[in-house]
Design a protein around this motif. Structure first.
Motif, mmCIF file in Angstrom:
data_model
loop_
_atom_site.group_PDB
_atom_site.id
_atom_site.type_symbol
_atom_site.label_atom_id
_atom_site.label_comp_id
_atom_site.label_asym_id
_atom_site.label_seq_id
_atom_site.Cartn_x
_atom_site.Cartn_y
_atom_site.Cartn_z
ATOM 1 N N ASP A 190 -14.441 -25.792 -30.119
ATOM 2 C CA ASP A 190 -15.344 -24.654 -30.338
ATOM 3 C C ASP A 190 -16.599 -25.116 -31.100
ATOM 4 O OD1 ASP A 190 -16.470 -22.155 -30.823
ATOM 5 O OD2 ASP A 190 -14.886 -21.473 -32.173
ATOM 6 N N THR B 227 -16.997 -20.483 -33.928
ATOM 7 C CA THR B 227 -17.549 -19.202 -33.470
ATOM 8 C C THR B 227 -16.425 -18.183 -33.234
ATOM 9 O OG1 THR B 227 -17.532 -19.629 -31.087
ATOM 10 C CG2 THR B 227 -19.379 -20.559 -32.342
ATOM 11 N N ASP B 228 -16.756 -17.151 -32.468
ATOM 12 C CA ASP B 228 -15.804 -16.056 -32.222
ATOM 13 C C ASP B 228 -14.458 -16.529 -31.665
ATOM 14 O OD1 ASP B 228 -17.327 -16.831 -30.007
ATOM 15 O OD2 ASP B 228 -17.149 -14.897 -29.008
ATOM 16 N N ASP B 229 -14.471 -17.595 -30.871
ATOM 17 C CA ASP B 229 -13.215 -18.061 -30.252
ATOM 18 C C ASP B 229 -12.153 -18.350 -31.316
ATOM 19 O OD1 ASP B 229 -14.379 -19.316 -27.269
ATOM 20 O OD2 ASP B 229 -15.746 -18.876 -28.886
ATOM 21 N N ASP C 177 -20.956 -14.383 -33.480
ATOM 22 C CA ASP C 177 -21.101 -14.130 -32.051
ATOM 23 C C ASP C 177 -19.953 -13.223 -31.611
ATOM 24 O OD1 ASP C 177 -22.024 -14.307 -29.465
ATOM 25 O OD2 ASP C 177 -20.957 -16.164 -29.012
ATOM 26 N N ASP D 256 -18.718 -23.531 -25.727
ATOM 27 C CA ASP D 256 -17.821 -23.436 -26.888
ATOM 28 C C ASP D 256 -16.414 -23.041 -26.444
ATOM 29 O OD1 ASP D 256 -18.920 -20.971 -26.174
ATOM 30 O OD2 ASP D 256 -18.610 -20.121 -28.164
ATOM 31 N N THR D 257 -16.334 -22.084 -25.517
ATOM 32 C CA THR D 257 -15.018 -21.614 -25.072
ATOM 33 C C THR D 257 -14.338 -22.629 -24.152
ATOM 34 O OG1 THR D 257 -15.798 -19.350 -25.270
ATOM 35 C CG2 THR D 257 -13.791 -19.694 -23.979
HETATM 36 MG MG LIG Z 1 -17.884 -18.566 -28.982
#
Ligand SMILES: [Mg+2]
Length: 320
Positions: A20, A58-60, A96, A244-245
């Motif tokens: 990520d 991040t959000d992941d 994010d 990122d994902t």
């Molecule tokens: Mg992300």
């Protein structure tokens, strides 16, 4: 607790976060732009469109942490607890958030509906990207995994592609953690694409978007094509798109197979130390906590959703 299994689960979690943080640098860029700007990049440097600090996730990774936390807090799985965790996360002003994820959490807040209605537009990778903690939690009682996976996934994504690939990625990660054998993961993935040829990654053409089918193809191509954790993640990140994902999910599978020590030293030193500590603690706790539902009503509803999916698709895990 089986220490070998625990190590592989931890490898998956830390390499997921590393993927990520590494991949976010090139999110939404094209391969040509990436090559132009970085050549072949081996360092974790942050930046990207989110202007991240080196090692920032991040959000992941954050959604994985909140999903893990909701299970640990409830001492079991319940979609309401998970949805409450996602609300808490969204209110923490994350760096994010995906549009389908945001819409799903908003719907839960405003309408109190925990699970989304089916939608052809909800084929993003958001439900699959946070499957890691549930896989680790369900290792000891795998028969509970599919209904729980739908229970967490459909809070935001109720879509055939998203469901099927989330379940397949879960099965791949389970086998990776249990065996540490990449060929055993290939057996699972091959059985899946024999059944669903539209998801085949054998003639990969560079797909890398946030659409779950593209994400799956990118992840599987690099995971099976490259022979080190470092090159698997560098490969997915070099495609750009939802880098990122794709890098996180590829890192997750690679981490289970190659282990924590295969994560490059510079990445280990740079990756947010709070995230590393939190993930490590949560993985050990999830492995130890008995796997169960905390509300019979939700157990019944999610089992019904899983039963309906199997009715529509045929016995999903048969031969996988
Ligand atoms: Mg992300």
């Amino acid at each position: 607790m089986n220490e070998v299994i625990a190590k592989r689960a931890l490898g998956a979690a830390l390499a997921y976060a590393a993927g990520d943080a590494f991949g976010a640098t090139t999110e939404f860029m094209t391969p040509a732009e990436i090559k132009d700007r970085y050549g072949v990049r081996r360092k974790m440097i942050g930046e990207g469109w989110l202007r991240l600090r080196p090692g920032q996730v991040t959000d992941d990774t954050q959604m994985c942490i909140y999903l893990a936390r909701s299970i640990l807090r409830s001492k079991g799985f319940c979609p309401v607890g998970v949805a409450d965790g996602f609300v808490e996360w969204m209110r923490s002003k994350p760096v994010d958030i995906g549009s389908t994820v945001r819409a799903g959490i908003r719907r839960y807040i405003t309408e109190k509906k925990v699970l989304a209605e089916p939608s052809e537009w909800a084929g993003g990778n958001g439900s699959a990207m946070r499957i890691l903690p549930l896989v680790v939690y369900c290792l000891k009682s795998w028969h509970l995994f599919p209904a729980m996976a739908l229970g967490q996934g459909r809070i935001t994504h109720h879509n055939r592609d998203a469901d099927l690939i989330m379940l397949a990625l879960g099965e791949c990660l389970k086998v990776a953690i249990e065996t540490g054998d990449k060929m055993a993961v290939l057996d699972v993935a091959s059985a899946f694409i024999r059944r669903y040829p539209a998801y085949s990654f054998s003639r990969y053409k560079g797909e890398c978007s946030g659409y779950i089918v593209d994400t799956f193809k990118c992840v599987m191509h690099y995971f099976f094509d490259e022979t080190s954790l470092e090159n698997i993640i560098i490969g997915t990140a070099s495609q750009g798109g939802d880098a990122d994902t794709t890098s996180a999910i590829a890192g997750m599978l690679a981490g289970a197979i190659y282990g924590v020590d295969a994560i490059p030293r510079q990445w280990q030193r740079t990756l947010d130390s709070d995230v590393q500590r939190t993930l490590t603690g949560h993985m050990y706790e999830l492995l130890q906590l008995p796997c169960c539902w905390v509300e019979a009503q939700w157990e019944a509803q999610c089992n019904a959703e899983w039963f309906a999916l199997e009715q529509a698709e045929g016995t999903l895990y048969d031969g996988l």
